[in-house]
Design a protein around this motif. Structure first.
Motif, PDB file in Angstrom:
ATOM      1  N   ASN A 136      10.889   0.616  -5.642  1.00  0.00           N
ATOM      2  CA  ASN A 136      10.535   1.911  -5.581  1.00  0.00           C
ATOM      3  C   ASN A 136       9.263   2.485  -6.321  1.00  0.00           C
ATOM      4  O   ASN A 136       9.132   3.400  -6.897  1.00  0.00           O
ATOM      5  CB  ASN A 136      11.622   2.751  -6.158  1.00  0.00           C
ATOM      6  CG  ASN A 136      13.047   2.800  -5.344  1.00  0.00           C
ATOM      7  OD1 ASN A 136      12.772   2.608  -4.075  1.00  0.00           O
ATOM      8  ND2 ASN A 136      14.118   2.558  -5.921  1.00  0.00           N
ATOM      9  N   GLY A 137       8.255   1.487  -6.141  1.00  0.00           N
ATOM     10  CA  GLY A 137       6.971   1.915  -6.626  1.00  0.00           C
ATOM     11  C   GLY A 137       7.050   1.481  -8.237  1.00  0.00           C
ATOM     12  O   GLY A 137       6.048   2.007  -8.991  1.00  0.00           O
ATOM     13  N   GLN A 194       0.794  -1.060   0.016  1.00  0.00           N
ATOM     14  CA  GLN A 194       0.016   0.189  -0.053  1.00  0.00           C
ATOM     15  C   GLN A 194       0.814   1.290   0.118  1.00  0.00           C
ATOM     16  O   GLN A 194       0.573   2.307  -0.745  1.00  0.00           O
ATOM     17  CB  GLN A 194      -1.016   0.036   1.182  1.00  0.00           C
ATOM     18  CG  GLN A 194      -1.923  -1.093   1.316  1.00  0.00           C
ATOM     19  CD  GLN A 194      -2.682  -1.480   2.208  1.00  0.00           C
ATOM     20  OE1 GLN A 194      -2.411  -0.858   3.357  1.00  0.00           O
ATOM     21  NE2 GLN A 194      -3.979  -2.094   2.240  1.00  0.00           N
ATOM     22  N   ILE A 195       2.000   1.229   0.720  1.00  0.00           N
ATOM     23  CA  ILE A 195       2.861   2.379   0.913  1.00  0.00           C
ATOM     24  C   ILE A 195       3.795   2.385  -0.726  1.00  0.00           C
ATOM     25  O   ILE A 195       3.602   3.609  -1.297  1.00  0.00           O
ATOM     26  CB  ILE A 195       3.895   2.232   1.873  1.00  0.00           C
ATOM     27  CG1 ILE A 195       3.348   2.378   3.128  1.00  0.00           C
ATOM     28  CG2 ILE A 195       5.145   3.195   1.581  1.00  0.00           C
ATOM     29  CD1 ILE A 195       3.917   1.757   4.363  1.00  0.00           C
ATOM     30  N   ALA A 221      11.865  -6.649   0.727  1.00  0.00           N
ATOM     31  CA  ALA A 221      13.158  -6.238   0.187  1.00  0.00           C
ATOM     32  C   ALA A 221      12.691  -6.155  -1.280  1.00  0.00           C
ATOM     33  O   ALA A 221      13.144  -4.942  -1.962  1.00  0.00           O
ATOM     34  CB  ALA A 221      14.286  -7.186   0.219  1.00  0.00           C
ATOM     35  N   ILE A 222      11.927  -6.753  -2.075  1.00  0.00           N
ATOM     36  CA  ILE A 222      11.456  -6.586  -3.276  1.00  0.00           C
ATOM     37  C   ILE A 222      10.766  -5.389  -3.511  1.00  0.00           C
ATOM     38  O   ILE A 222      11.044  -4.348  -4.482  1.00  0.00           O
ATOM     39  CB  ILE A 222      10.454  -7.737  -4.105  1.00  0.00           C
ATOM     40  CG1 ILE A 222      11.430  -9.025  -4.195  1.00  0.00           C
ATOM     41  CG2 ILE A 222       9.751  -7.293  -5.371  1.00  0.00           C
ATOM     42  CD1 ILE A 222      10.637 -10.170  -4.333  1.00  0.00           C
ATOM     43  N   LEU A 278       9.720  -4.292 -10.391  1.00  0.00           N
ATOM     44  CA  LEU A 278       8.948  -5.311  -9.315  1.00  0.00           C
ATOM     45  C   LEU A 278       9.088  -6.741  -9.854  1.00  0.00           C
ATOM     46  O   LEU A 278       9.474  -7.538  -9.137  1.00  0.00           O
ATOM     47  CB  LEU A 278       7.437  -4.706  -8.959  1.00  0.00           C
ATOM     48  CG  LEU A 278       6.907  -5.959  -7.904  1.00  0.00           C
ATOM     49  CD1 LEU A 278       7.118  -5.498  -6.499  1.00  0.00           C
ATOM     50  CD2 LEU A 278       5.391  -5.769  -7.873  1.00  0.00           C
ATOM     51  N   PHE A 279       8.584  -6.761 -10.985  1.00  0.00           N
ATOM     52  CA  PHE A 279       8.497  -8.078 -11.694  1.00  0.00           C
ATOM     53  C   PHE A 279       9.861  -8.500 -11.717  1.00  0.00           C
ATOM     54  O   PHE A 279      10.179  -9.747 -11.725  1.00  0.00           O
ATOM     55  CB  PHE A 279       7.720  -7.989 -13.042  1.00  0.00           C
ATOM     56  CG  PHE A 279       7.836  -9.200 -13.845  1.00  0.00           C
ATOM     57  CD1 PHE A 279       6.763 -10.406 -13.306  1.00  0.00           C
ATOM     58  CD2 PHE A 279       8.706  -9.823 -14.839  1.00  0.00           C
ATOM     59  CE1 PHE A 279       6.633 -11.587 -14.086  1.00  0.00           C
ATOM     60  CE2 PHE A 279       8.437 -10.859 -15.310  1.00  0.00           C
ATOM     61  CZ  PHE A 279       7.429 -11.912 -14.992  1.00  0.00           C
ATOM     62  N   ASP A 280      10.948  -7.533 -12.270  1.00  0.00           N
ATOM     63  CA  ASP A 280      12.372  -8.107 -12.599  1.00  0.00           C
ATOM     64  C   ASP A 280      12.914  -8.763 -11.185  1.00  0.00           C
ATOM     65  O   ASP A 280      13.589  -9.607 -11.082  1.00  0.00           O
ATOM     66  CB  ASP A 280      12.989  -6.955 -13.038  1.00  0.00           C
ATOM     67  CG  ASP A 280      12.923  -6.736 -14.537  1.00  0.00           C
ATOM     68  OD1 ASP A 280      12.379  -7.499 -15.288  1.00  0.00           O
ATOM     69  OD2 ASP A 280      13.156  -5.524 -14.870  1.00  0.00           O
TER      70      ASP A 280
END
Length: 91
Positions: free
Chosen positions: A62-63, A23-24, A56-57, A68-70
């Motif tokens: 960083n949004g 959420q953040i 950690a992911i 994220l996928f990588d």
């Protein structure tokens, strides 16, 4: 070396912390979609420390959804490298 003098902090991470971090870090995305991507990590028995790695992911992404996928893919290959990067980034 006793546990009290061990130089590294070992924190317990929970599913609720992962959801809060989603959420953040992704306030304008569907949290269920982000959790679905994160949950790709932890399916195999070799994929350890699920919540810790997922946090950690999120921190390293960083949004950024493609990032994220990588990072999920990186964690599936070697989660220790990802944890090392996260610890260095936020030390």
């Amino acid at each position: 070396m006793s546990l009290t003098t061990y130089p590294y902090r070992i924190a317990a991470h929970t599913r609720q912390q992962v959801i809060q971090d989603v959420q953040i870090n992704f306030p304008h995305q569907d949290p269920a979609q982000i959790m679905e991507l994160l949950d790709l990590y932890g399916l195999e028995t070799s994929e350890q420390h699920r919540e810790r790695v997922q946090i950690a992911i999120l921190q390293l992404s960083n949004g950024n959804l493609p990032r994220l996928f990588d990072l999920v893919e990186m964690a599936k290959y070697d989660y220790r490298t990802l944890l090392y990067q996260a610890e260095r980034a936020y030390a």
